[in-house]
Design a protein around this motif. Structure first.
Motif, PDB file in Angstrom:
ATOM      1  N   THR A 203      31.449  43.245  36.969  1.00  0.00           N
ATOM      2  CA  THR A 203      32.769  43.063  37.593  1.00  0.00           C
ATOM      3  C   THR A 203      32.861  43.890  38.918  1.00  0.00           C
ATOM      4  OG1 THR A 203      34.213  42.389  35.930  1.00  0.00           O
ATOM      5  CG2 THR A 203      35.475  43.010  37.548  1.00  0.00           C
ATOM      6  N   TYR A 207      32.551  43.012  42.759  1.00  0.00           N
ATOM      7  CA  TYR A 207      33.517  43.733  43.612  1.00  0.00           C
ATOM      8  C   TYR A 207      32.752  44.319  44.953  1.00  0.00           C
ATOM      9  CZ  TYR A 207      37.971  46.010  45.044  1.00  0.00           C
ATOM     10  OH  TYR A 207      38.972  46.668  45.840  1.00  0.00           O
ATOM     11  N   THR A 250      42.856  46.770  50.858  1.00  0.00           N
ATOM     12  CA  THR A 250      42.642  46.110  49.073  1.00  0.00           C
ATOM     13  C   THR A 250      42.148  46.511  48.338  1.00  0.00           C
ATOM     14  OG1 THR A 250      41.524  44.397  50.959  1.00  0.00           O
ATOM     15  CG2 THR A 250      40.718  44.324  48.714  1.00  0.00           C
ATOM     16  N   ASN A 251      41.361  47.920  48.448  1.00  0.00           N
ATOM     17  CA  ASN A 251      40.941  48.611  47.334  1.00  0.00           C
ATOM     18  C   ASN A 251      42.108  49.681  46.536  1.00  0.00           C
ATOM     19  OD1 ASN A 251      38.191  48.035  47.223  1.00  0.00           O
ATOM     20  ND2 ASN A 251      38.062  49.187  49.099  1.00  0.00           N
ATOM     21  N   THR A 253      45.488  48.205  46.498  1.00  0.00           N
ATOM     22  CA  THR A 253      46.027  47.496  45.592  1.00  0.00           C
ATOM     23  C   THR A 253      45.193  47.366  44.493  1.00  0.00           C
ATOM     24  OG1 THR A 253      46.661  46.523  47.838  1.00  0.00           O
ATOM     25  CG2 THR A 253      47.114  45.155  45.730  1.00  0.00           C
ATOM     26  N   THR A 254      44.227  47.186  44.692  1.00  0.00           N
ATOM     27  CA  THR A 254      43.338  46.938  43.288  1.00  0.00           C
ATOM     28  C   THR A 254      43.144  48.001  42.337  1.00  0.00           C
ATOM     29  OG1 THR A 254      41.625  45.338  44.447  1.00  0.00           O
ATOM     30  CG2 THR A 254      40.956  45.997  42.533  1.00  0.00           C
ATOM     31  N   VAL A 257      46.610  48.494  40.353  1.00  0.00           N
ATOM     32  CA  VAL A 257      46.569  47.736  39.114  1.00  0.00           C
ATOM     33  C   VAL A 257      45.730  47.987  38.018  1.00  0.00           C
ATOM     34  CG1 VAL A 257      46.140  45.330  38.402  1.00  0.00           C
ATOM     35  CG2 VAL A 257      47.092  45.273  40.965  1.00  0.00           C
ATOM     36  N   THR A 258      44.565  48.441  38.327  1.00  0.00           N
ATOM     37  CA  THR A 258      43.659  49.129  37.332  1.00  0.00           C
ATOM     38  C   THR A 258      44.069  50.260  36.745  1.00  0.00           C
ATOM     39  OG1 THR A 258      42.087  49.800  39.038  1.00  0.00           O
ATOM     40  CG2 THR A 258      41.426  47.817  38.021  1.00  0.00           C
ATOM     41  N   ILE A 280      35.582  50.882  41.333  1.00  0.00           N
ATOM     42  CA  ILE A 280      36.442  50.615  42.695  1.00  0.00           C
ATOM     43  C   ILE A 280      36.000  51.965  43.786  1.00  0.00           C
ATOM     44  CG2 ILE A 280      38.574  50.420  43.902  1.00  0.00           C
ATOM     45  CD1 ILE A 280      39.681  49.145  41.216  1.00  0.00           C
TER      46      ILE A 280
END
Length: 303
Positions: A203, A207, A250-251, A253-254, A257-258, A280
């Motif tokens: 994944t 990414y 973007t990172n 935000t990701t 979540v993670t 990430i």
């Protein structure tokens, strides 16, 4: 794009000038990764029963039991090869053993018998029990390696077609860097490596590749307008600075979540989500400080 620029506007960071510092950091990460790879190959890392074969049992106590007490109870009985990992924030433990179910007695029943005898009065429940044969474990390990290699080949082909061969090789190097770095960090942390960890690696590879392609796209656009070789340094720096705000938003935000999944997803998903969180940061770092400087060095020093 304007929404991203409202957060960070007009940066003029000389990323190429920072490349030597980044390469030192990456050298350390790659060294850890190589050590982790060797240990995994020798079976000395914290491999799950997915790869080693055997039985994994998740037991949670209602009373206070230390990992030392549990280890003494198991090792002093028939399960002398048991590996125990404490589930942080709970009274639970993950027990791994090379034993698999037999007609005489299955591993869960054996664990129950030992705990009742060696830890009398300690209340507990077995939440999960998974058994994997040794042959299946070896097959899964082999397929995991094959899947990773195929992904690298796909990266080279895709980037080479979309950009050119140099970009494809550099993107593959950066992705390989990310995989080794994650492997090394997980090994140092002593976290369990299982099928979900392989899923997290693949994944993050995708990414990180997406981040790298965004930068490469901007470099290609600027290269079309470049007038001389001396401008290539400014092309690289300008391209990274131009997408820096998008990358951060973007990172971030990701990551949120993670991180929520990491802390709220429970012990089963903790290692998977932790790998994503680490990946990430590593993927973002490599696309900015590894992939782009390598393109610069290749063009300036080799071509």
């Amino acid at each position: 794009m304007s929404e991203y620029r409202e957060i960070i506007k007009g940066t003029h960071i000389d990323f190429i000038r920072l490349r030597n510092i980044a390469f030192v950091v990456s050298a350390v990460l790659l060294l850890l990764g190589c050590i982790g790879f060797v240990m995994v190959s020798m079976g000395r890392a914290n491999l799950s029963t997915d790869f080693t074969g055997g039985t994994g049992i998740h037991v949670r106590f209602q009373d206070v039991v230390s990992i030392g007490e549990l280890r003494s109870a198991l090792i002093g009985s028939d399960m002398h090869d048991a590996q125990i990992q404490e589930v942080s924030g709970t009274k639970g433990f993950l027990i791994k053993t090379q034993f698999v179910d037999t007609q005489k007695e299955n591993v869960q029943d054996k664990t129950n018998r030992i705990l009742l005898k060696q830890l009398p009065g300690k209340r507990y429940e077995i939440l999960e029990s998974n058994a994997v044969g040794a042959a299946v474990g070896k097959t899964l390990k082999r397929y995991a390696i094959i899947a990773t290699v195929i992904s690298f080949i796909g990266i080279i082909v895709y980037i080479a077609v979309r950009f050119n061969f140099i970009f494809g090789v550099v993107a593959t190097i950066a992705t390989f860097h990310d995989v080794l770095a994650m492997l090394g960090i997980f090994f140092i942390l002593g976290r369990e490596m299982n099928i979900l960890f392989i899923t997290a690696i693949l994944t993050i590879a995708g990414y990180s590749l997406t981040d790298t392609i965004v930068v490469f796209d901007r470099i290609r656009e600027r290269m079309a307008k470049m007038k001389s070789r001396e401008d290539f340094r400014s092309v690289i720096n300008g391209s990274i600075n131009e997408v820096l705000s998008r990358t951060i938003v973007t990172n971030l935000t990701t990551f949120l979540v993670t991180a929520a999944l990491c802390f709220l997803g429970g012990p089963v998903l903790f290692d998977f989500s932790l790998a994503l969180v680490i990946g990430i940061f590593i993927g973002t770092y490599s696309s900015i400080f590894i992939a782009s400087p390598l393109v610069f060095i290749w063009r300036e020093k080799v071509l």
